[in-house]
Write a protein that holds these residues in place. Structure first.
Motif, PDB file in Angstrom:
ATOM      1  N   VAL A 300       0.848  -1.203   0.000  1.00  0.00           N
ATOM      2  CA  VAL A 300       0.000   0.000   0.000  1.00  0.00           C
ATOM      3  C   VAL A 300       0.878   1.245   0.000  1.00  0.00           C
ATOM      4  N   GLU A 301       1.926   1.225   0.813  1.00  0.00           N
ATOM      5  CA  GLU A 301       2.790   2.404   0.897  1.00  0.00           C
ATOM      6  C   GLU A 301       3.566   2.619  -0.411  1.00  0.00           C
ATOM      7  N   GLN A 302       3.980   1.497  -1.022  1.00  0.00           N
ATOM      8  CA  GLN A 302       4.675   1.627  -2.324  1.00  0.00           C
ATOM      9  C   GLN A 302       3.736   2.197  -3.384  1.00  0.00           C
ATOM     10  N   ALA A 303       2.471   1.745  -3.364  1.00  0.00           N
ATOM     11  CA  ALA A 303       1.493   2.229  -4.354  1.00  0.00           C
ATOM     12  C   ALA A 303       1.238   3.722  -4.159  1.00  0.00           C
ATOM     13  N   ARG A 304       1.153   4.138  -2.900  1.00  0.00           N
ATOM     14  CA  ARG A 304       0.935   5.572  -2.622  1.00  0.00           C
ATOM     15  C   ARG A 304       2.104   6.400  -3.138  1.00  0.00           C
ATOM     16  N   ARG A 375       3.909  -8.479  -5.482  1.00  0.00           N
ATOM     17  CA  ARG A 375       2.729  -9.099  -6.112  1.00  0.00           C
ATOM     18  C   ARG A 375       1.466  -8.335  -5.733  1.00  0.00           C
ATOM     19  N   ILE A 376       1.401  -7.925  -4.467  1.00  0.00           N
ATOM     20  CA  ILE A 376       0.226  -7.166  -4.030  1.00  0.00           C
ATOM     21  C   ILE A 376       0.236  -5.791  -4.682  1.00  0.00           C
ATOM     22  N   LEU A 377       1.443  -5.205  -4.778  1.00  0.00           N
ATOM     23  CA  LEU A 377       1.579  -3.904  -5.444  1.00  0.00           C
ATOM     24  C   LEU A 377       1.087  -3.991  -6.887  1.00  0.00           C
ATOM     25  N   ALA A 378       1.503  -5.037  -7.600  1.00  0.00           N
ATOM     26  CA  ALA A 378       1.075  -5.193  -8.995  1.00  0.00           C
ATOM     27  C   ALA A 378      -0.450  -5.282  -9.073  1.00  0.00           C
ATOM     28  N   GLY A 379      -1.058  -5.993  -8.127  1.00  0.00           N
ATOM     29  CA  GLY A 379      -2.515  -6.110  -8.099  1.00  0.00           C
ATOM     30  C   GLY A 379      -3.179  -4.758  -7.871  1.00  0.00           C
TER      31      GLY A 379
END
Lengths: 385, 188
Positions: A300-304, A375-379
């Protein structure tokens, strides 16, 4: 009321989740454990066995999980707070008695330290694949409560809470740990006894003769007595009336089964605990629980950091499922991402609650380790498109 | 915001897990930071491979495993072979120099050896090897403070052995401090 100081190891500790869960049980007033030790839950009963002589209580290593899961129910009717502790293969064996506990409204706590399955699976490695089993594993209609700790501190906190919820709602309460949380060592702060709220059993105020063991109070939960205190009680796994006697007809069945479901389903906010972060204006909401919450938070933090408006909703109470809250969130986001260490369990609940309004993207994992945050980031990034 | 990943590898019976406990306890209880310890959990027994992973951070730790240790502590040749490919390109290697001969190290890695087994034998108990390594790690890397590490040793060892263990800590600490003066901790 507050905790019995005898069972509370007040202080700051560096202990793993299994040990912390044991201390939570002791702080909550658990004085009887029957178990059939199984990896990765063994340390919980090891610690209980070594601690309980100092506190005053009993640990019995039973011949198998069937015996463990029924011995604890005997202790509860005898007036004790009790739990059993297991992992997937043991949980499968306990299912018959879990149904009995639900039907006879036994305030039973079960800690399930999840490992890779099915069958013997991966004894020393994590999974979150028992989530549907605890909800649906025994036959018939019933409701349970399930809590999901994501750290040793929460193993302590939520085990205390599990006992409190069991006493309040009189239904089996599961603490859904996993191998990583169970064997991970971190700082755990155990408060002073007077700072730990403990829910006492719902002892009846009625006299023998007036008391009926399955007569519900206003919240649909009946009060209890201690076997041997002079009350006449009858407990059966057959469909029963308020006196506890078998009443095998459709009207009695409808009345009892419906009450057992309704007392939990209609509990409302009392049994909703979703920890939300930045969900108000999120384009994507990650729904997670247990160890996966911590891995998801990294994603979540990487996506932000890449400019995506992403919220995180962590299920502390997984069952009853917070359907209404998920539906509310669905009205204001564009997609859900659900990472879990199974091939799709709670993600189906999210789908059911969301009812097609927005897409729900499962990030599955067969277990054995945790997700790679990438993997979660890609999603998240795909869902945000 | 500083985060350090530590991997400790050795043989079952060398006290690998306890040394991870001491570092984690020092960081999270006495230094007031966050620490997560993960033990390699398998059919380990005395004499077979054993390892611990410790993450120390100023902020709460999410992902719990160590992927690229900034500090790698090895007490056996097998552990060196197994874990050295994971080390951070600018990481610190701490090794028992009679048991491990580092070779093919990445250029940016700084390596520090200590004859910890011999030092433990001189102290009278070979068992305190792990405490010497904890002292050595503290002296070289300062990943935990000296006072916190010392207190964590006292908290973690059996009653009656505190003096021996503190002596072991001190020996490792001084050996490390003499090798290097206050390097900045590695933040992978």
């Amino acid at each position: 009321m507050t905790a019995d100081p005898l069972g509370v190891l007040t202080g700051v500790h560096f202990i793993d989740g299994d040990h912390a869960a044991c201390e939570g049980a002791l702080a909550a007033g658990c004085r009887f454990v029957a178990g059939y030790p199984i990896t990765p839950s063994t340390e919980i009963v090891e610690r209980f066995a070594s601690r309980i002589p100092l506190v005053g209580g009993v640990f019995i290593q039973m011949e198998d999980e069937l015996a463990a899961s029924i011995a604890v129910q005997g202790a509860i009717w005898g007036g004790q707070k009790s739990m059993t502790v297991t992992s997937g293969p043991g949980l499968s064996l306990m299912m018959e008695h879990i149904g009995l506990a639900a039907f006879t409204e036994v305030p039973l706590v079960i800690i399930d330290v999840q490992r890779g399955g099915p069958s013997t699976g991966l004894p020393t490695l994590p999974a979150q694949a028992d989530m549907m089993q605890v909800k649906w594993g025994s036959h018939g209609d019933y409701e349970i409560i399930a809590l999901c700790p994501s750290s040793p501190q929460e193993c302590f906190d939520l085990t205390v809470r599990a006992f409190n919820l069991a006493e309040q709602w009189r239904t089996p309460v599961f603490v859904m740990m996993d191998e990583v949380v169970g064997h991970m060592t971190e700082r755990v702060q155990i408060p002073a006894p007077e700072a730990i709220e403990v829910v006492e059993r719902r002892w009846t105020g009625l006299k023998p003769g007036d008391y009926r063991p399955f007569q519900p109070a206003e919240d649909l939960v009946p009060d209890m007595v201690r076997v041997g205190d002079g009350y006449r009680i009858h407990v059966t796994g057959l469909t029963h009336d308020e006196r506890g006697y078998p009443a095998m007809n459709p009207a009695a069945q409808d009345k009892l089964v419906r009450r057992l479901a309704t007392k939990i389903r209609d509990a409302g906010d009392a049994l909703v605990d979703v920890r939300e972060e930045a969900c108000e204006d999120a384009d994507v909401i990650v729904v997670s629980y247990g160890i996966t919450s911590r891995v998801a938070q990294a994603a979540v933090e990487q996506a932000r950091a890449q400019g995506v408006r992403v919220g995180h909703a962590r299920l502390v109470i997984a069952w009853p499922f917070p359907s209404q809250r998920m539906a509310e969130l669905a009205a204001r986001t564009k997609a859900f991402v659900v990472p879990e260490l199974n091939l799709g369990q709670m993600s189906r609940e999210v789908e059911r609650a969301v009812a097609g309004r927005v897409p729900v993207r499962l990030i599955d994992h067969a277990g054995g380790t945790v997700h790679e945050p990438d993997r979660i980031l890609a999603g998240i990034l795909e869902a945000a498109r | 915001m500083s985060k350090t990943e530590i991997r400790i590898g050795g043989l079952g019976g060398q006290g690998v897990i306890l040394s991870g406990m001491i570092l984690g306890r020092a960081a999270s209880i006495h230094d007031g930071r966050h620490a997560t310890l993960i033990q390699a959990f398998g059919p380990e027994a005395r004499g077979s491979a054993c390892s611990a992973q410790v993450t120390v951070s100023d902020v709460p730790i999410g992902y719990p495993y160590v992927r690229q240790p900034g500090i790698l502590i090895v007490m056996s040749r097998d552990a060196y072979t197994q874990f050295v490919p994971q080390i951070h390109p600018e990481g610190i290697l701490l090794y028992e120099q009679d048991l491990v001969q580092p070779e093919n190290l990445p250029a940016g890695v700084r390596a520090f050896g200590i004859p910890a087994t011999r030092m433990a034998e001189q102290l009278g108990r070979r068992l305190v090897l792990n405490i010497i390594m904890v002292g050595f790690c503290t002296g070289v890397t300062q990943v935990v403070s000296e006072a916190s590490a010392r207190q964590a040793v006292i908290d973690s060892v059996p009653r009656g052995t505190q003096k021996l263990n503190l002596d072991a800590f001190q020996a490792g600490f001084e050996f490390g401090r003499n090798l290097v003066v206050a390097p900045s901790p590695v933040a992978p």
